[in-house]
Design a protein around this motif. Sequence first.
Motif, short mmCIF file in Angstrom:
data_model
loop_
_atom_site.label_atom_id
_atom_site.label_comp_id
_atom_site.label_asym_id
_atom_site.label_seq_id
_atom_site.Cartn_x
_atom_site.Cartn_y
_atom_site.Cartn_z
N LEU A 102 0.83 -1.20 0.00
CA LEU A 102 0.00 0.00 0.00
C LEU A 102 0.86 1.25 0.00
N GLN A 103 1.93 1.24 0.79
CA GLN A 103 2.80 2.41 0.86
C GLN A 103 3.49 2.68 -0.47
N SER A 104 3.83 1.63 -1.16
CA SER A 104 4.53 1.83 -2.44
C SER A 104 3.59 2.41 -3.50
N LYS A 105 2.29 2.24 -3.33
CA LYS A 105 1.32 2.76 -4.29
C LYS A 105 1.02 4.24 -4.04
N TRP A 106 1.36 4.75 -2.88
CA TRP A 106 1.03 6.13 -2.53
C TRP A 106 2.26 7.01 -2.68
N PRO A 107 2.10 8.11 -3.37
CA PRO A 107 3.24 9.04 -3.47
C PRO A 107 3.54 9.67 -2.11
N GLU A 108 4.77 10.10 -1.93
CA GLU A 108 5.21 10.68 -0.66
C GLU A 108 4.36 11.89 -0.28
N GLU A 109 3.95 12.71 -1.26
CA GLU A 109 3.12 13.89 -0.96
C GLU A 109 1.77 13.48 -0.36
N ALA A 110 1.20 12.40 -0.87
CA ALA A 110 -0.10 11.94 -0.36
C ALA A 110 0.04 11.47 1.08
N ILE A 111 1.12 10.74 1.34
CA ILE A 111 1.34 10.25 2.70
C ILE A 111 1.53 11.43 3.65
N GLN A 112 2.31 12.42 3.22
CA GLN A 112 2.54 13.61 4.05
C GLN A 112 1.25 14.38 4.29
N ARG A 113 0.42 14.52 3.25
CA ARG A 113 -0.84 15.23 3.38
C ARG A 113 -1.77 14.51 4.35
N ILE A 114 -1.87 13.20 4.23
CA ILE A 114 -2.74 12.43 5.12
C ILE A 114 -2.24 12.50 6.55
N THR A 115 -0.92 12.44 6.73
CA THR A 115 -0.35 12.54 8.07
C THR A 115 -0.66 13.90 8.68
N THR A 116 -0.53 14.95 7.87
CA THR A 116 -0.83 16.30 8.35
C THR A 116 -2.31 16.43 8.69
N GLU A 117 -3.18 15.94 7.81
CA GLU A 117 -4.61 15.99 8.07
C GLU A 117 -4.97 15.23 9.34
N ASN A 118 -4.33 14.08 9.54
CA ASN A 118 -4.59 13.27 10.73
C ASN A 118 -4.20 14.05 11.99
N ALA A 119 -3.05 14.69 11.96
CA ALA A 119 -2.61 15.48 13.12
C ALA A 119 -3.57 16.65 13.37
N THR A 120 -4.01 17.29 12.29
CA THR A 120 -4.96 18.39 12.41
C THR A 120 -6.28 17.92 13.01
N LEU A 121 -6.76 16.77 12.55
CA LEU A 121 -8.02 16.23 13.07
C LEU A 121 -7.89 15.84 14.54
N LYS A 122 -6.75 15.27 14.92
CA LYS A 122 -6.54 14.92 16.32
C LYS A 122 -6.56 16.18 17.20
N GLN A 123 -5.93 17.25 16.72
CA GLN A 123 -5.92 18.50 17.46
C GLN A 123 -7.34 19.06 17.58
N ARG A 124 -8.11 18.96 16.50
CA ARG A 124 -9.49 19.44 16.50
C ARG A 124 -10.34 18.65 17.49
N VAL A 125 -10.13 17.34 17.55
CA VAL A 125 -10.86 16.50 18.50
C VAL A 125 -10.52 16.91 19.93
N ARG A 126 -9.23 17.17 20.19
CA ARG A 126 -8.84 17.62 21.53
C ARG A 126 -9.51 18.94 21.87
N GLN A 127 -9.54 19.86 20.90
CA GLN A 127 -10.16 21.17 21.15
C GLN A 127 -11.66 21.02 21.39
N LEU A 128 -12.32 20.20 20.60
CA LEU A 128 -13.76 19.99 20.78
C LEU A 128 -14.05 19.32 22.12
#
Length: 76
Positions: free
Chosen positions: A11-37
């Motif tokens: 699965l990792q080999s099918k995903w470009p590095e930018e996509a992995i970075q974007r998803i990781t960033t979105e995940n961190a952002t969502l976790k922060q939003r959950v903490r704030q909520l």
Amino acid sequence: MGELLGQIRDLQSKWPEEAIQRITTENATLKQRVRQLTTDNRTLDERLKAARSNLRFQDRRVADLEAHLTELGPPT
């Protein structure tokens, strides 16, 4: 276990590095939003409890005043 690790690697080999970075960033952002909520929810819950307590106090105060007025009788 090895099969699952192989699936992850595939699965990792099918995903470009930018996509992995974007998803990781979105995940961190969502976790922060959950903490704030969660924090906001706690704050609102505390305010609601305080408002309910104040309302109960006011209800008792009004009942006491009504009882006092009843004891005094009608105005003359």
